[in-house]
Design an enzyme around this catalytic site. Structure first.
Site, PDB file in Angstrom:
ATOM      1  N   THR A 175      -1.128  -2.913  10.682  1.00  0.00           N
ATOM      2  CA  THR A 175      -1.521  -3.030   9.288  1.00  0.00           C
ATOM      3  C   THR A 175      -0.370  -3.633   8.563  1.00  0.00           C
ATOM      4  OG1 THR A 175      -3.027  -1.198   9.217  1.00  0.00           O
ATOM      5  CG2 THR A 175      -2.182  -1.872   7.152  1.00  0.00           C
TER       6      THR A 175
ATOM      7  N   THR B 194       0.873  -1.195   0.000  1.00  0.00           N
ATOM      8  CA  THR B 194       0.000   0.000   0.000  1.00  0.00           C
ATOM      9  C   THR B 194       0.905   1.239   0.000  1.00  0.00           C
ATOM     10  OG1 THR B 194      -0.243  -0.231   2.411  1.00  0.00           O
ATOM     11  CG2 THR B 194      -2.030  -1.088   1.029  1.00  0.00           C
TER      12      THR B 194
ATOM     13  N   LYS C  48       4.229  -6.846   3.923  1.00  0.00           N
ATOM     14  CA  LYS C  48       3.960  -5.441   3.645  1.00  0.00           C
ATOM     15  C   LYS C  48       3.572  -4.779   4.956  1.00  0.00           C
ATOM     16  CE  LYS C  48       0.532  -3.429   3.269  1.00  0.00           C
ATOM     17  NZ  LYS C  48      -0.305  -2.557   4.194  1.00  0.00           N
TER      18      LYS C  48
ATOM     19  N   SER D 297      -7.349  10.409  -0.283  1.00  0.00           N
ATOM     20  CA  SER D 297      -7.402  11.239  -1.487  1.00  0.00           C
ATOM     21  C   SER D 297      -6.164  11.050  -2.341  1.00  0.00           C
ATOM     22  CB  SER D 297      -7.545  12.707  -1.100  1.00  0.00           C
ATOM     23  OG  SER D 297      -6.532  13.107  -0.216  1.00  0.00           O
TER      24      SER D 297
ATOM     25  N   ASN E 113      -0.558  10.594   5.893  1.00  0.00           N
ATOM     26  CA  ASN E 113      -1.788  10.179   6.550  1.00  0.00           C
ATOM     27  C   ASN E 113      -2.882  11.240   6.537  1.00  0.00           C
ATOM     28  OD1 ASN E 113      -1.529   7.359   7.824  1.00  0.00           O
ATOM     29  ND2 ASN E 113       0.470   8.305   8.142  1.00  0.00           N
TER      30      ASN E 113
ATOM     31  N   GLU F 141       5.862   4.969   7.439  1.00  0.00           N
ATOM     32  CA  GLU F 141       5.462   6.067   6.556  1.00  0.00           C
ATOM     33  C   GLU F 141       6.250   7.340   6.868  1.00  0.00           C
ATOM     34  OE1 GLU F 141       0.918   4.643   5.578  1.00  0.00           O
ATOM     35  OE2 GLU F 141       1.272   5.958   7.283  1.00  0.00           O
TER      36      GLU F 141
END
Length: 403
Positions: free
Chosen positions: A190, A153, A179, A403, A398, A276
């Site tokens: 996640t 992702t 992942k 979007s 985040n 991230e």
């Protein structure tokens, strides 16, 4: 032959495994559908998120792991978590299981399902229905890469590793692909992890080994303190290496568990490093705790502290944030015996600050991997945890995820 890391990792390297990955249309452009297949039904073990809200694919896969106790294939999609989607979500997960079984001509009860992506959106099955017939699982590096890419992702890199050992005179290979980048606070996170091995082992013993190893690997990483709804680690062992069935009393049991531990640890650290927006991997090692569980509790509290994470990002040798996290971890500590080091440089000894070079520490904190050592002077407990720094990019990613 001891446990050996293999360069050129490949989830299909263990005998009898094939993989595939493609773009089917769940996401706009990137690969989003994957298959992992064993030539024969494999013993299976799994660990799953502890979040009370659990996605539909987990319910389907748990049935396979806990009831069938054999798995021959897993179908994975990215781009849609199929979580918080009610009765329709469960029907869609079951449909994915059925579609994969029909494509591979195997019983649906042997198929696991895993999904990752946005929560709360109904799964689009049409792209999967159209894409599955085009998938040709193969036992080659290109197909393994396709699989590894299709499960991502917000990850910036694929996460793969592989080890081999010799058991009963037979080469046994354990390979893994994972992942995970955000909402990483395991127990679990996640993250999706898939481990293949050609070792001969029953599901009962495989599950026991995985559950123990998960506590000291996947459950010892944190990116942002959030626990997700879809997290799954599966191990499939198809027995094609031809060794005698592994049990805890097998004379070479420790070789297998060491290799499985190393695979899980490599994947866990890769996830933490790819948090991230992250620029640095942070490792915290704690010694002198009351026991190993307490040590991991302290380590995870330190590495999960937003103030510690931002200090590492800013190259600020602010040990006060570290000792504060040790103190609020909830574990037993001897304040007058606490010692803290960053990159081998001692900053606190026996609870008291000692002089250190700010310039030297800044250079240490500029490295891509930062090691923090903490001793708490209570007992013999020892533990690790891994995480990453907290950056401006984490907020950006985040703030605009949907979007």
């Amino acid at each position: 032959m001891t446990v050996k890391k293999i360069v050129g990792t490949n989830i299909t390297s263990p005998k009898g495994f094939k993989a595939a990955g493609m773009h089917c249309g769940i996401k706009h452009k990137k690969k989003d559908l994957a298959l992992l297949v064993s030539d024969v039904p494999a013993a299976v073990a799994g660990v799953f998120t502890t979040n009370a809200v659990q996605a539909a694919p987990l319910k389907v896969t748990k049935e396979v792991v806990y009831n069938t106790k054999k798995m021959q294939a897993v179908i994975v999609n990215s781009g849609n978590a199929n979580a918080c989607t009610g009765k329709q979500g469960l029907l869609d997960a079951q449909a994915m299981q059925q579609l994969a079984a029909e494509r591979l001509n195997i019983d649906p009860s042997l198929v696991g399902v895993a999904s990752t992506g946005v929560i709360g959106e109904i799964m689009k099955l049409a792209p999967i229905v159209q894409g599955l017939p085009k998938m040709e699982p193969k036992q080659d590096l290109e197909s393994a890469i396709d699989f590894a890419q299709a499960i991502l992702t917000t990850d910036t890199v694929m996460k793969n590793t592989q080890y081999s050992t010799e058991i009963d005179g037979k080469e046994v290979i354990i390979a893994g692909t994972a992942k995970g980048s955000g909402m990483i606070e395991p127990n679990m996170a996640t993250m999706l992890g898939f481990i293949t091995t050609d070792a001969n082992i029953e599901s009962e013993h495989l599950q026991a080994a995985l559950s123990h190893i998960t506590d000291i690997t996947f459950n010892s990483i944190t990116v942002d303190g959030d626990t997700s709804t879809n997290d799954t680690v599966l191990v499939m062992a198809n027995g094609l290496a031809g060794n005698e069935s592994l049990t805890p009393v097998h004379p070479e049991w420790s070789k297998f568990t060491e290799a499985l531990h190393l695979v899980a640890q490599d994947l866990a650290k890769a996830i933490a490093k790819d948090g991230e927006g992250a620029t640095k991997l942070i490792e915290v090692e704690v010694t002198g705790a009351e026991n190993d569980v307490e040590a991991r509790k302290i380590a995870k509290t330190v590495v999960g502290s937003p103030l510690v994470k931002t200090a590492v990002f800013g190259c600020d040798a602010n040990w006060g944030r570290i000792i504060a996290a040790v103190g609020y971890s909830g574990a037993k500590v001897n304040v007058e015996a606490i010692t803290i080091q960053i990159g081998g440089t001692t900053m606190v000894e026996n609870g008291e600050p000692i002089p250190f070079s700010e310039e030297k520490l800044i250079q240490i904190l500029k490295q891509h991997e930062v090691k923090i050592d903490v001793s708490v002077g209570v007992g013999e407990g020892h533990g690790h945890a891994w995480g990453c720094d907290l950056t401006y990019d984490y907020v950006q990613i985040n703030a605009s995820y949907r979007s």
